[in-house]
Design a protein around this motif. Structure first.
Motif, PDB file in Angstrom:
ATOM      1  N   UNK A   1       0.867  -1.176   0.000  1.00  0.00           N
ATOM      2  CA  UNK A   1       0.000   0.000   0.000  1.00  0.00           C
ATOM      3  C   UNK A   1       0.903   1.224   0.000  1.00  0.00           C
ATOM      4  N   UNK A   2       0.668   2.120  -0.942  1.00  0.00           N
ATOM      5  CA  UNK A   2       1.458   3.341  -1.069  1.00  0.00           C
ATOM      6  C   UNK A   2       0.539   4.524  -0.838  1.00  0.00           C
ATOM      7  N   UNK A   3       0.909   5.413   0.067  1.00  0.00           N
ATOM      8  CA  UNK A   3       0.045   6.573   0.249  1.00  0.00           C
ATOM      9  C   UNK A   3       0.281   7.303   1.551  1.00  0.00           C
ATOM     10  N   UNK A   4      -0.644   8.191   1.844  1.00  0.00           N
ATOM     11  CA  UNK A   4      -0.520   9.121   2.962  1.00  0.00           C
ATOM     12  C   UNK A   4      -1.228   8.589   4.196  1.00  0.00           C
ATOM     13  N   UNK A   5      -0.580   8.770   5.330  1.00  0.00           N
ATOM     14  CA  UNK A   5      -1.040   8.225   6.600  1.00  0.00           C
ATOM     15  C   UNK A   5      -1.695   9.327   7.425  1.00  0.00           C
ATOM     16  N   UNK A   6      -2.873   9.031   7.955  1.00  0.00           N
ATOM     17  CA  UNK A   6      -3.601   9.954   8.826  1.00  0.00           C
ATOM     18  C   UNK A   6      -3.902   9.265  10.145  1.00  0.00           C
ATOM     19  N   UNK A   7      -4.130  10.040  11.191  1.00  0.00           N
ATOM     20  CA  UNK A   7      -4.616   9.508  12.461  1.00  0.00           C
ATOM     21  C   UNK A   7      -6.063   9.947  12.630  1.00  0.00           C
ATOM     22  N   UNK A   8      -6.950   8.979  12.741  1.00  0.00           N
ATOM     23  CA  UNK A   8      -8.364   9.252  12.989  1.00  0.00           C
ATOM     24  C   UNK A   8      -8.668   9.026  14.460  1.00  0.00           C
ATOM     25  N   UNK A   9      -9.320  10.000  15.075  1.00  0.00           N
ATOM     26  CA  UNK A   9      -9.676   9.925  16.490  1.00  0.00           C
ATOM     27  C   UNK A   9     -11.186  10.057  16.617  1.00  0.00           C
ATOM     28  N   UNK A  10     -11.812   9.117  17.306  1.00  0.00           N
ATOM     29  CA  UNK A  10     -13.249   9.160  17.565  1.00  0.00           C
ATOM     30  C   UNK A  10     -13.480   9.441  19.046  1.00  0.00           C
ATOM     31  N   UNK A  11     -14.164  10.546  19.333  1.00  0.00           N
ATOM     32  CA  UNK A  11     -14.573  10.865  20.697  1.00  0.00           C
ATOM     33  C   UNK A  11     -16.064  10.573  20.794  1.00  0.00           C
ATOM     34  N   UNK A  12     -16.407   9.562  21.570  1.00  0.00           N
ATOM     35  CA  UNK A  12     -17.791   9.106  21.664  1.00  0.00           C
ATOM     36  C   UNK A  12     -18.365   9.432  23.029  1.00  0.00           C
ATOM     37  N   UNK A  13     -19.611   9.886  23.035  1.00  0.00           N
ATOM     38  CA  UNK A  13     -20.228  10.223  24.307  1.00  0.00           C
ATOM     39  C   UNK A  13     -21.713  10.447  24.195  1.00  0.00           C
TER      40      UNK A  13
ATOM     41  N   UNK B   1      -0.899  14.266   0.460  1.00  0.00           N
ATOM     42  CA  UNK B   1       0.148  14.682   1.384  1.00  0.00           C
ATOM     43  C   UNK B   1       1.548  14.541   0.811  1.00  0.00           C
ATOM     44  N   UNK B   2       1.677  14.113  -0.441  1.00  0.00           N
ATOM     45  CA  UNK B   2       2.974  14.216  -1.085  1.00  0.00           C
ATOM     46  C   UNK B   2       3.689  12.937  -1.454  1.00  0.00           C
ATOM     47  N   UNK B   3       3.287  11.791  -0.904  1.00  0.00           N
ATOM     48  CA  UNK B   3       3.993  10.550  -1.224  1.00  0.00           C
ATOM     49  C   UNK B   3       3.975  10.279  -2.722  1.00  0.00           C
ATOM     50  N   UNK B   4       2.812  10.416  -3.344  1.00  0.00           N
ATOM     51  CA  UNK B   4       2.692  10.073  -4.760  1.00  0.00           C
ATOM     52  C   UNK B   4       3.263  11.149  -5.680  1.00  0.00           C
ATOM     53  N   UNK B   5       3.734  12.258  -5.112  1.00  0.00           N
ATOM     54  CA  UNK B   5       4.382  13.292  -5.923  1.00  0.00           C
ATOM     55  C   UNK B   5       5.881  13.049  -6.061  1.00  0.00           C
TER      56      UNK B   5
END
Length: 465
Positions: free
Chosen positions: A5-17, A139-143
């Motif tokens: 897998x080639x690409x940009x990494x993100x952090x997803x945060x779920x705040x549930x309440x 985010x630039x990896x594929x550039x």
């Protein structure tokens, strides 16, 4: 299957309440936070889903050295991460939910970043892949030109599926399929000089095929399914009726599945239809939010819900069971051995192993393997009977038989979270430790049971005879 897998990494945060009152400072709800869950997003989500499917996954990306990156590395256990330095903070998307209802999302560090550095290992992972998925999040990896050259070369050898982003790079020529959603396809086509109405997915796809010089474009349309554009064919693909709470991650699931099916040799229309079904099923099970790292112990899985192995065969039920448990957020435990004459020591070890997770898979030496390890007089009990006896134990959920001297290949198929051995071993010094480390698994030992062994039991039986 070996997937890169080639690409940009993100952090997803779920705040549930829950929200039961308004703030005294302003007419806005007060959210009482129940839990906070984090998961890998972007290319990390694609890699996570494929790894949970049991594939060997390498992720070519960029990872910072901040707190967000530490969460990402934990979330990516089981994925080989090959990363350059992005010279930018970890992009983070934080979603606040009341029950299942999204309230607001905060984005941090998601602006375009400098093109990251590239290593030889990253390029080698592209060159050696059997299938490639590009998850471009702008985010630039594929550039990076070295990455682009490696992907262009790979497109002549293996299926490459490219999931584009409005802020990302143009796909390299020759990829097997590009998978924009309808709004992305229309925006890209309009930017190319066309003026299209919302329903003109086919015209947009045709334009992108010519512009991007790809073999096919699969335009996804949410609950309306997708339309596949090939050189001389158009295929409408309906989506199964699905109740969707959160559509996040559907495109990532679809792109990963499409690449796998193409790698297995399916024709594009058949591969695309199955990928749409997989994406719908993914959303029905809760989508990306269901993959988030839970703050509490993983949910228990009822034994009656689990598939079982058939004794006497190296049967895929073991890997299938492991896949099902991982998909539900559970913990897969495995152990192994000859289990020639089942005794109390075995039973105690197996029961202790099962208590560590949501299923126990036993890797069982074949008759030929036992003979090589123990001598020509062994085994005493055939592999069919040994497997049947193990499956009769309440603590054993599946048996996978292997013919090698070590369970290394068997472990590669199952990819357990925990490998359990009985005896006075140091966990990190077990022969299986290096194999388990490849996907973030760990080795555990349970106490040795004194005066209980197969040899001792066999000797006692010989006296009786």
């Amino acid at each position: 299957m070996r997937i890169t897998v080639v690409g940009d990494l993100l952090l997803d945060v779920d705040i549930n309440g829950a929200a039961t009152r308004l703030s005294p400072d302003a007419p806005v709800p007060v959210v009482d936070v129940a839990d906070i869950r984090r998961r890998a997003g972007g290319a990390g989500l694609v890699a996570t889903v494929l790894a949970r499917d049991g594939h060997s996954v390498s992720l070519v990306t960029a990872v910072s050295d901040d707190d967000g990156a530490s969460h990402l590395r934990r979330a990516l256990a089981g994925v080989e991460v090959l990363a350059g330095a992005p010279l930018a903070p970890t992009p983070t998307k934080t979603r606040v939910r009341i029950g299942t209802h999204p309230v607001v999302r905060f984005d941090q560090g998601c602006a375009p970043a400098p093109i990251p550095t590239i290593t030889g290992k990253m390029l080698a992972a592209i060159a050696s892949a059997e299938v490639i998925v590009v998850a471009d999040y702008g985010r630039g990896i594929t550039a990076n030109q070295a990455i682009r050259s490696a992907l262009a070369d790979a497109a002549f050898r293996v299926p490459v599926v490219w999931d584009p982003h409005p802020a990302g790079s143009k796909p390299v020529p020759g990829v097997a399929a590009v998978t924009p959603n309808l709004s992305e396809a229309l925006a890209a086509a309009n930017a190319g000089g066309l003026e299209l109405a919302r329903a003109e997915a086919e015209r947009a796809g045709r334009h992108l095929m010519r512009t991007w010089q790809c073999n096919a474009v699969l335009v996804t349309k949410g609950e309306d399914g997708a339309v596949l554009l090939e050189e001389s064919a158009v295929t409408s693909i309906p989506a199964p009726p699905t109740t969707v709470v959160d559509p996040c991650g559907a495109g990532d699931r679809l792109a990963g599945s499409l690449a796998v099916y193409l790698g297995l040799g399916l024709a594009l229309p058949q591969a695309a239809a199955r990928a749409v079904e997989d994406a719908s099923g993914f959303l029905a099970r809760g989508g990306a939010a269901a993959l988030a790292e839970a703050p509490q112990q993983s949910p228990a899985v009822e034994r009656d819900e689990l598939p079982h192995a058939h004794a006497g065969h190296h049967h895929p039920d073991g890997p299938q069971l492991a896949k099902a448990i991982r998909g539900s957020g559970g913990t897969v435990v495995a152990t192994g051995g000859c289990f020639d004459l089942l005794h109390a020591g075995h039973a105690r070890t197996l029961a202790a192993a099962r208590s560590m997770g949501d299923c126990l898979i036993v890797c069982l030496n074949s008759d030929e393997s036992v003979s090589r390890l123990k001598g020509k007089h062994r085994p005493i009990v055939s592999v069919e009977d040994r497997a049947e006896l193990l499956l009769a134990l309440e603590c054993v959920d599946a048996v996978v038989i292997f013919g090698e001297d070590t369970p290394a290949a068997c472990l590669q198929d199952i990819r357990p979270d925990i490998w359990v051995k009985g005896g006075d071993y140091v966990p990190d010094e077990l022969p299986e430790a290096q194999v388990m480390a490849a996907w973030g698994g760990r080795c555990v030992t349970v106490p040795f049971q004194p005066a209980r062994s197969t040899s001792g039991l066999a000797a006692a039986l010989a006296k009786v005879g």
